[in-house]
Design a protein around this motif. Structure first.
Motif, PDB file in Angstrom:
ATOM      1  N   HIS A 252      -9.761   5.603   7.962  1.00 46.89           N
ATOM      2  CA  HIS A 252      -9.719   4.511   8.934  1.00 46.89           C
ATOM      3  C   HIS A 252     -10.094   3.179   8.281  1.00 46.89           C
ATOM      4  O   HIS A 252      -9.538   2.128   8.636  1.00 46.89           O
ATOM      5  N   LEU A 253     -11.013   3.219   7.327  1.00 44.88           N
ATOM      6  CA  LEU A 253     -11.345   2.000   6.596  1.00 44.88           C
ATOM      7  C   LEU A 253     -10.160   1.546   5.759  1.00 44.88           C
ATOM      8  O   LEU A 253      -9.916   0.337   5.620  1.00 44.88           O
ATOM      9  N   HIS A 254      -9.410   2.479   5.195  1.00 49.79           N
ATOM     10  CA  HIS A 254      -8.214   2.105   4.442  1.00 49.79           C
ATOM     11  C   HIS A 254      -7.229   1.344   5.327  1.00 49.79           C
ATOM     12  O   HIS A 254      -6.554   0.417   4.865  1.00 49.79           O
ATOM     13  N   LEU A 255      -7.123   1.729   6.590  1.00 50.89           N
ATOM     14  CA  LEU A 255      -6.237   1.018   7.519  1.00 50.89           C
ATOM     15  C   LEU A 255      -6.743  -0.393   7.769  1.00 50.89           C
ATOM     16  O   LEU A 255      -5.960  -1.355   7.758  1.00 50.89           O
ATOM     17  N   VAL A 256      -8.062  -0.532   7.982  1.00 45.81           N
ATOM     18  CA  VAL A 256      -8.643  -1.865   8.187  1.00 45.81           C
ATOM     19  C   VAL A 256      -8.396  -2.745   6.970  1.00 45.81           C
ATOM     20  O   VAL A 256      -8.002  -3.915   7.086  1.00 45.81           O
ATOM     21  N   GLU A 257      -8.594  -2.183   5.769  1.00 47.28           N
ATOM     22  CA  GLU A 257      -8.410  -2.973   4.556  1.00 47.28           C
ATOM     23  C   GLU A 257      -6.940  -3.264   4.293  1.00 47.28           C
ATOM     24  O   GLU A 257      -6.602  -4.294   3.702  1.00 47.28           O
ATOM     25  N   PHE A 258      -6.067  -2.368   4.702  1.00 53.01           N
ATOM     26  CA  PHE A 258      -4.628  -2.609   4.606  1.00 53.01           C
ATOM     27  C   PHE A 258      -4.260  -3.862   5.402  1.00 53.01           C
ATOM     28  O   PHE A 258      -3.539  -4.750   4.913  1.00 53.01           O
ATOM     29  N   LEU A 259      -4.776  -3.965   6.619  1.00 53.74           N
ATOM     30  CA  LEU A 259      -4.501  -5.130   7.466  1.00 53.74           C
ATOM     31  C   LEU A 259      -5.197  -6.380   6.922  1.00 53.74           C
ATOM     32  O   LEU A 259      -4.610  -7.472   6.927  1.00 53.74           O
ATOM     33  N   CYS A 260      -6.439  -6.222   6.449  1.00 57.65           N
ATOM     34  CA  CYS A 260      -7.178  -7.368   5.900  1.00 57.65           C
ATOM     35  C   CYS A 260      -6.497  -7.910   4.655  1.00 57.65           C
ATOM     36  O   CYS A 260      -6.421  -9.134   4.458  1.00 57.65           O
ATOM     37  N   PHE A 261      -6.010  -7.021   3.791  1.00 52.34           N
ATOM     38  CA  PHE A 261      -5.326  -7.465   2.580  1.00 52.34           C
ATOM     39  C   PHE A 261      -4.085  -8.273   2.931  1.00 52.34           C
ATOM     40  O   PHE A 261      -3.811  -9.315   2.317  1.00 52.34           O
ATOM     41  N   GLY A 262      -3.334  -7.817   3.931  1.00 59.49           N
ATOM     42  CA  GLY A 262      -2.156  -8.575   4.356  1.00 59.49           C
ATOM     43  C   GLY A 262      -2.524  -9.948   4.876  1.00 59.49           C
ATOM     44  O   GLY A 262      -1.895 -10.957   4.516  1.00 59.49           O
ATOM     45  N   ALA A 263      -3.559 -10.017   5.719  1.00 56.60           N
ATOM     46  CA  ALA A 263      -3.969 -11.301   6.291  1.00 56.60           C
ATOM     47  C   ALA A 263      -4.487 -12.245   5.209  1.00 56.60           C
ATOM     48  O   ALA A 263      -4.117 -13.429   5.168  1.00 56.60           O
ATOM     49  N   MET A 264      -5.338 -11.740   4.309  1.00 58.15           N
ATOM     50  CA  MET A 264      -5.916 -12.594   3.271  1.00 58.15           C
ATOM     51  C   MET A 264      -4.852 -13.089   2.296  1.00 58.15           C
ATOM     52  O   MET A 264      -4.897 -14.234   1.832  1.00 58.15           O
ATOM     53  N   SER A 265      -3.878 -12.240   1.983  1.00 58.35           N
ATOM     54  CA  SER A 265      -2.825 -12.647   1.048  1.00 58.35           C
ATOM     55  C   SER A 265      -1.973 -13.764   1.635  1.00 58.35           C
ATOM     56  O   SER A 265      -1.641 -14.736   0.944  1.00 58.35           O
ATOM     57  N   CYS A 266      -1.615 -13.659   2.912  1.00 63.66           N
ATOM     58  CA  CYS A 266      -0.841 -14.725   3.575  1.00 63.66           C
ATOM     59  C   CYS A 266      -1.613 -16.042   3.560  1.00 63.66           C
ATOM     60  O   CYS A 266      -1.064 -17.104   3.247  1.00 63.66           O
ATOM     61  N   VAL A 267      -2.895 -15.958   3.891  1.00 59.60           N
ATOM     62  CA  VAL A 267      -3.734 -17.154   3.945  1.00 59.60           C
ATOM     63  C   VAL A 267      -3.849 -17.798   2.565  1.00 59.60           C
ATOM     64  O   VAL A 267      -3.743 -19.031   2.422  1.00 59.60           O
ATOM     65  N   LEU A 268      -4.043 -16.997   1.526  1.00 60.66           N
ATOM     66  CA  LEU A 268      -4.218 -17.556   0.187  1.00 60.66           C
ATOM     67  C   LEU A 268      -2.923 -18.160  -0.348  1.00 60.66           C
ATOM     68  O   LEU A 268      -2.946 -19.206  -1.016  1.00 60.66           O
ATOM     69  N   LEU A 269      -1.796 -17.521  -0.080  1.00 63.65           N
ATOM     70  CA  LEU A 269      -0.518 -18.096  -0.505  1.00 63.65           C
ATOM     71  C   LEU A 269      -0.299 -19.455   0.141  1.00 63.65           C
ATOM     72  O   LEU A 269       0.185 -20.401  -0.499  1.00 63.65           O
ATOM     73  N   PHE A 270      -0.656 -19.551   1.415  1.00 59.16           N
ATOM     74  CA  PHE A 270      -0.506 -20.830   2.110  1.00 59.16           C
ATOM     75  C   PHE A 270      -1.499 -21.856   1.580  1.00 59.16           C
ATOM     76  O   PHE A 270      -1.167 -23.039   1.438  1.00 59.16           O
ATOM     77  N   SER A 271      -2.730 -21.407   1.261  1.00 55.62           N
ATOM     78  CA  SER A 271      -3.733 -22.314   0.699  1.00 55.62           C
ATOM     79  C   SER A 271      -3.284 -22.882  -0.638  1.00 55.62           C
ATOM     80  O   SER A 271      -3.607 -24.022  -0.981  1.00 55.62           O
ATOM     81  N   LEU A 272      -2.534 -22.092  -1.398  1.00 59.71           N
ATOM     82  CA  LEU A 272      -2.068 -22.546  -2.704  1.00 59.71           C
ATOM     83  C   LEU A 272      -1.118 -23.731  -2.565  1.00 59.71           C
ATOM     84  O   LEU A 272      -1.100 -24.631  -3.409  1.00 59.71           O
ATOM     85  N   ILE A 273      -0.349 -23.749  -1.497  1.00 64.77           N
ATOM     86  CA  ILE A 273       0.597 -24.842  -1.279  1.00 64.77           C
ATOM     87  C   ILE A 273      -0.126 -26.137  -0.931  1.00 64.77           C
ATOM     88  O   ILE A 273       0.251 -27.226  -1.389  1.00 64.77           O
ATOM     89  N   ILE A 274      -1.159 -26.030  -0.105  1.00 62.06           N
ATOM     90  CA  ILE A 274      -1.795 -27.245   0.423  1.00 62.06           C
ATOM     91  C   ILE A 274      -3.085 -27.603  -0.327  1.00 62.06           C
ATOM     92  O   ILE A 274      -3.821 -28.476   0.121  1.00 62.06           O
ATOM     93  N   ALA A 275      -3.365 -26.926  -1.454  1.00 69.29           N
ATOM     94  CA  ALA A 275      -4.551 -27.264  -2.250  1.00 69.29           C
ATOM     95  C   ALA A 275      -4.465 -28.715  -2.713  1.00 69.29           C
ATOM     96  O   ALA A 275      -3.402 -29.208  -3.096  1.00 69.29           O
ATOM     97  N   GLN A 276      -5.607 -29.401  -2.676  1.00 69.43           N
ATOM     98  CA  GLN A 276      -5.621 -30.834  -2.954  1.00 69.43           C
ATOM     99  C   GLN A 276      -5.753 -31.163  -4.437  1.00 69.43           C
ATOM    100  O   GLN A 276      -5.317 -32.224  -4.882  1.00 69.43           O
ATOM    101  N   THR A 277      -6.375 -30.291  -5.204  1.00 66.73           N
ATOM    102  CA  THR A 277      -6.591 -30.565  -6.627  1.00 66.73           C
ATOM    103  C   THR A 277      -6.177 -29.350  -7.454  1.00 66.73           C
ATOM    104  O   THR A 277      -6.033 -28.239  -6.934  1.00 66.73           O
TER     105      THR A 277
END
Length: 377
Positions: A252-277
Motif C-alpha cells: 500500500h505504501l508503494h501505491l502512495v509513493e507511485f502517486l507521489c512520484f508522479g505528482a512530484m515529477s510533474c511539479v519539478l518539470l514545471f518548476s524547471l521551466i519557470i526557474a528564475q536563475t
C-alpha cells in the motif's frame, strides 16, 4: 565470530540502514528520538498545505512548496508506517537474518560468492542513496538563497506571525530550525528506501541460489537428486513466503509513493521551466535526479526479482532431467510448474512493480507536463 550470535543491526547486507533506524528508534527500540524526528515534520506538513491554500507568492514558489509538501507527506507516511508496524518489520528482518546466516554457513563456494556480491551491492546502493539524500538536503537549504524573494526552505503557515518581516528575528530563527530538520527527514526517508531495496536484493539472492542448486543437479549422485529437488521446493516456498511478507508490509505504501512520484515529477518539470536563475534550475534538476534515482532503484531491483524468479523454472528445465527416474522427473515438474508464476513486488496489491510500470508512469507524467506547459504558456 559466531554467526548465530550476530546482532541483527550488524548484518553486513543492511550496511548502516538498521543502525540509523535504531538510532532514531523507528525499529528495535522505542524512545524519545522518534518523536523529536517526526513531530516537527507532521506539524510543518500540516501547515504547508494551509500555506499553499492561502499563498499569495509567485507561481514558482507555490509549485516548489507543493513538491515539498508531497515529499514531506511521503516522508511522514514512511515514518508512521515503521512505527505502527514495527513488530511486523522486526519479525521480517529476523526471518531474513535466519536465511542470511544459513547462506553464510554454506560450504558451497559459489553460494558464498553470491552472498558477497549481494552484500556489496546492497551497501553500495545504500551509500549512493544517502549521498543523494545529503545533496538534496543541501539543495533545500540553499535554494532560497538564490531566489529573488525572501522565503524559507519549506513553506509554512504561522498564524499571527510574519516570518518574512525584516525588523524581527523570525525569519532567521525558522530558517535555522528548518535547516536542522533537513538531515532528520533524510534519516527518515532514505533508510526506508535502502531497507526495501535490501529486502528485494535478498529475494534475488535466494532466486540465484535456487538456480545454482538446480543447475548443479547433474553433479550429484542419482540417489541424492530427488532429495535435492525436494530441498529446492521447500526453499522456493520460503522464497514465496518472503515475497508475500514483503508485499503485506509495503504494497500500500508503494501505491502512495507511485502517486507521489508522479505528482512530484510533474511539479519539478514545471518548476524547471519557470526557474528564475541558473542556480535554481540546477537545484531543481538535482531534486529530479534524486527522486527519479530513488524510484528507479526500487523498480529496477523489483524488476530483477520478477525475472530471476522466472529463471528458476528455466534452470530446472536446463538440468539433465531426462536422465532422472520417473518419480524424480515428476518432482522436478512440480517445481517447474510452481516457478512458472513469477514472484512480484506489488503496487497496491495489484500491479507488479517493474520497469514497464515505471515507463508507463513516466509517459503519463510527460503527457500531463505538456498539458500544464500549454495552459501556463
Amino acid at each position: 565470530m559466531d554467526l548465530k550470535s550476530m546482532d541483527t543491526v550488524d548484518m553486513p547486507i543492511f550496511g548502516s540502514t538498521l543502525k540509523l533506524m535504531k538510532f532514531w528508534s523507528y525499529l528495535f527500540v522505542h524512545n524519545w528520538r522518534r518523536y523529536v524526528a517526526m513531530t516537527p515534520y507532521i506539524v510543518i506538513n500540516c501547515t504547508q498545505y494551509v500555506d499553499i491554500y492561502l499563498s499569495t507568492e509567485s507561481l514558482d514558489f507555490i509549485i516548489r512548496n507543493v513538491y515539498l509538501a508531497v515529499l514531506f507527506t511521503n516522508t511522514v507516511v514512511r515514518g508512521v508506517l515503521l512505527c505502527v508496524q514495527r513488530g511486523s518489520y522486526e519479525r521480517f528482518i529476523e526471518m531474513v537474518k535466519i536465511y542470511y546466516i544459513q547462506l553464510l554457513e554454506s560450504r558451497d563456494a559459489h553460494i558464498l560468492r553470491l552472498v558477497d556480491e549481494t552484500t556489496r551491492l546492497s551497501i553500495t546502493i545504500g551509500r549512493i542513496n544517502l549521498l543523494m539524500g545529503t545533496c538534496t538536503c543541501i539543495g533545500f537549504v540553499t535554494y532560497p538563497i538564490f531566489g529573488s524573494e525572501r522565503v524559507l526552505p519549506y513553506g509554512m503557515y504561522l498564524p499571527s506571525i510574519d516570518e518574512y518581516k525584516y525588523a524581527t528575528p523570525y525569519y532567521e530563527m525558522f530558517f535555522v530550525i528548518q535547516a536542522i530538520m533537513a538531515p532528520m527527514g533524510c534519516c527518515m526517508y532514505i533508510p526506508y528506501t535502502n531497507l526495501v531495496v535490501t529486502f528485494t536484493l535478498f529475494g534475488i539472492l535466494m532466486c540465484r541460489v535456487l538456480q545454482h542448486k538446480l543447475r548443479s543437479l547433474e553433479k550429484l549422485e542419482k540417489r541424492l537428486v530427488r532429495r535435492e529437488i525436494i530441498w529446492c521446493i521447500k526453499y522456493h516456498l520460503k522464497l514465496a513466503g518472503l515475497v508475500d511478507a514483503m508485499n503485506a508490509l509495503n504494497t500500500h505504501l508503494h501505491l502512495v509513493e507511485f502517486l507521489c512520484f508522479g505528482a512530484m515529477s510533474c511539479v519539478l518539470l514545471f518548476s524547471l521551466i519557470i526557474a528564475q536563475t541558473i542556480a535554481q534550475s540546477v537545484i531543481v534538476i538535482a531534486y529530479m535526479v534524486m527522486i527519479f534515482a530513488n524510484s528507479f532503484v526500487l523498480y529496477s531491483v523489483a524488476n530483477e526479482l520478477y525475472f530471476q524468479s522466472f529463471d528458476i523454472a528455466i534452470a530446472a528445465y536446463e538440468s539433465n532431467w531426462m536422465d532422472f527416474d520417473i518419480d524424480t522427473q515428476k518432482t522436478l515438474k512440480f517445481l517447474i510448474m510452481r516457478s512458472q508464476k513469477p514472484l512480484a513486488i506489488l503496487v497496491g496489491g495489484t500491479y507488479p512493480m517493474n520497469l514497464k510500470l515505471l515507463q508507463s508512469l513516466l509517459n503519463a507524467i510527460y503527457s500531463f507536463f505538456t498539458l500544464l506547459r500549454r495552459v501556463y504558456g
